[in-house]
Structure formats: C-alpha cells, structure tokens
Design a protein around this motif. Sequence first.
Motif, PDB file in Angstrom:
ATOM      1  N   SER A   1       3.777   9.152   4.345  1.00 13.15           N
ATOM      2  CA  SER A   1       3.780   7.701   4.191  1.00 13.15           C
ATOM      3  C   SER A   1       2.949   7.264   2.987  1.00 13.15           C
ATOM      4  O   SER A   1       1.882   7.811   2.713  1.00 13.15           O
ATOM      5  CB  SER A   1       3.214   7.049   5.460  1.00 13.15           C
TER       6      SER A   1
ATOM      7  N   SER B   1       1.241   4.679   2.831  1.00 11.79           N
ATOM      8  CA  SER B   1      -0.015   4.096   3.312  1.00 11.79           C
ATOM      9  C   SER B   1      -1.148   5.115   3.373  1.00 11.79           C
ATOM     10  O   SER B   1      -2.314   4.751   3.395  1.00 11.79           O
ATOM     11  CB  SER B   1       0.188   3.471   4.695  1.00 11.79           C
TER      12      SER B   1
ATOM     13  N   THR C   1       3.628  -4.282   3.976  1.00 14.36           N
ATOM     14  CA  THR C   1       4.263  -3.186   4.710  1.00 14.36           C
ATOM     15  C   THR C   1       5.745  -3.042   4.366  1.00 14.36           C
ATOM     16  O   THR C   1       6.242  -1.927   4.136  1.00 14.36           O
ATOM     17  CB  THR C   1       4.109  -3.406   6.227  1.00 14.36           C
ATOM     18  N   ASP C   2       6.481  -4.157   4.308  1.00 14.44           N
ATOM     19  CA  ASP C   2       7.910  -4.095   4.001  1.00 14.44           C
ATOM     20  C   ASP C   2       8.155  -3.566   2.587  1.00 14.44           C
ATOM     21  O   ASP C   2       9.094  -2.786   2.355  1.00 14.44           O
ATOM     22  CB  ASP C   2       8.544  -5.480   4.146  1.00 14.44           C
TER      23      ASP C   2
ATOM     24  N   GLU D   1       7.678   0.117   2.381  1.00 18.68           N
ATOM     25  CA  GLU D   1       8.839   0.827   2.918  1.00 18.68           C
ATOM     26  C   GLU D   1       9.931   0.984   1.862  1.00 18.68           C
ATOM     27  O   GLU D   1      10.603   2.019   1.798  1.00 18.68           O
ATOM     28  CB  GLU D   1       9.380   0.099   4.146  1.00 18.68           C
TER      29      GLU D   1
ATOM     30  N   ASP E   1       8.716   3.700  -0.327  1.00 21.27           N
ATOM     31  CA  ASP E   1       8.819   4.964   0.413  1.00 21.27           C
ATOM     32  C   ASP E   1      10.214   5.573   0.270  1.00 21.27           C
ATOM     33  O   ASP E   1      10.364   6.789   0.120  1.00 21.27           O
ATOM     34  CB  ASP E   1       8.541   4.734   1.905  1.00 21.27           C
ATOM     35  N   GLY E   2      11.236   4.709   0.308  1.00 23.71           N
ATOM     36  CA  GLY E   2      12.601   5.203   0.221  1.00 23.71           C
ATOM     37  C   GLY E   2      13.016   5.615  -1.175  1.00 23.71           C
ATOM     38  O   GLY E   2      14.052   6.264  -1.350  1.00 23.71           O
TER      39      GLY E   2
END
Length: 242
Positions: A10, A12, A27-28, A31, A34-35
């Motif tokens: 992650s 984070s 957070t969004d 994400e 992250d992808g």
Amino acid sequence: MTFVFNERESCSKCPIRHRAVCARCDTDELELLDGMKSYQTIAAGEPIIWRGDELTHFSSVVAGIASLSRTLEDGRIQMVGLLLPSDFIGRPGRETVEFDVTAVSDVTLCRFERKPFENLVEDVPHISQRVMEMALDELNAAREWMVLLGRKTAREKIATFLDMVIRRDTTPLHGAGSHSLPLTREEIANFLGLTLETVSRQLSAMKKEKILTFSDRRNFTILDLDALQEATGDDTDNALIA
C-alpha cells in the motif's frame, strides 16, 4: 517495519509517503496512484535515463541516491545535483529530461506511466499542487546551490552536504545518527567544486572536533548535530538544498 517493494504494498506504508508527489493525496487519490504504480530497482552505477531520451515514466526515488549530470563538449562530466528519497524525476508536459540520471547507490523508483499520470495531474488538484510545490522547491534548491558553490567556504560546503544527506536519509544505519556517504570522497570533491585533499582534510577536522566519527571510509555517525548545522554557515536550521 521493512518496506517491501512490490505493487501490492500500500502507498500509505511507503517510507517517503509524506514528502513525495503524493504527500497531499487523500485515501481515494492514493487508491488511484496505487493502481498505476510500479517499482523498478537500478543497480549502482547504472543509468536511469539519458539526457534527451523519451520520458516514458515519471518516478519518485523511494530508496537510494541518483546523480544529475551533463557531459560537456570536451567530454568532461559535470555533476549538477543529487536526487534523494522523495525527489521526482520528470516534469508533466515535457517529453524528455535535460540531464543524465545515474544511480549512485542501488536505487528503487516508484514509477507512473507518463500519459496516465499527466491526466491525473489535470484531474486531481492535490497532485497538481504538489507537483508545483516540488518544482518551486527545485528552483529554491538551485538558488541555494549557487550560494553553496560560489560563496561558502570548503568547511561550510562539506557541512551542508552532510546535513543534506542525514536529513533525507530514510534508512539510517545501526540506529539514530548513523549514516552512509552516498558518494566517494573524490565524487564529493567533484560535486562541491573542491579537491580530494580538501574534502579529506575537512572531514578529518570534523572528526577531531567530535562532530562526527567514521567506522570506515563511507559509514559515519553524527556526534554533535548542532555543531554540524552551525558549520553550514546558514542563518536558519534546515535552510539547505533538498
């Protein structure tokens, strides 16, 4: 905790999370990154990208140190900067880089494909704001570098270099205060516009003054951080290149 460099880890938990291009992301937004991300590790001494090459990815330095350099017309190589953990390679809107980027130590990059990331910069204000902040930080660093090379004494240059290294080191050795020089003494001399003898003499003087101590040629421990920062010649703490 040891950070494992794989795409499943992650964002984070990343060791540069609060200084990198994603520092302001919620957070969004994390994400989304992250992808998109992938990791690449480059061995010490290997090129990361050459000046003029097509920029296919933007990258954050997660671990290790890279050099920025340019080859002069007579073949000499001039080092013009270092990339430390959290520094960013590439600029949205540009298709090439202006300097050769080479891994000084083993370097791990967090990479994003250029087009998707540029789209994200346009769509996500937190990322575009952070890109702008980092560009302005780079400009300030260039101005500080002009002062460092043009006005500071040899002692101040070396103290500034050491303070830069320890403030940006995300993997101190053997506990607090212990670090490793990212460059050989000859490379430090070239980087700072000094002679090898001057670098060795100033490091020996700091050792005698118990500002630092060396366990070998590269690994050192700071014994008196206040004295080191005073030796930089800066008026305020942390007013150094980054």
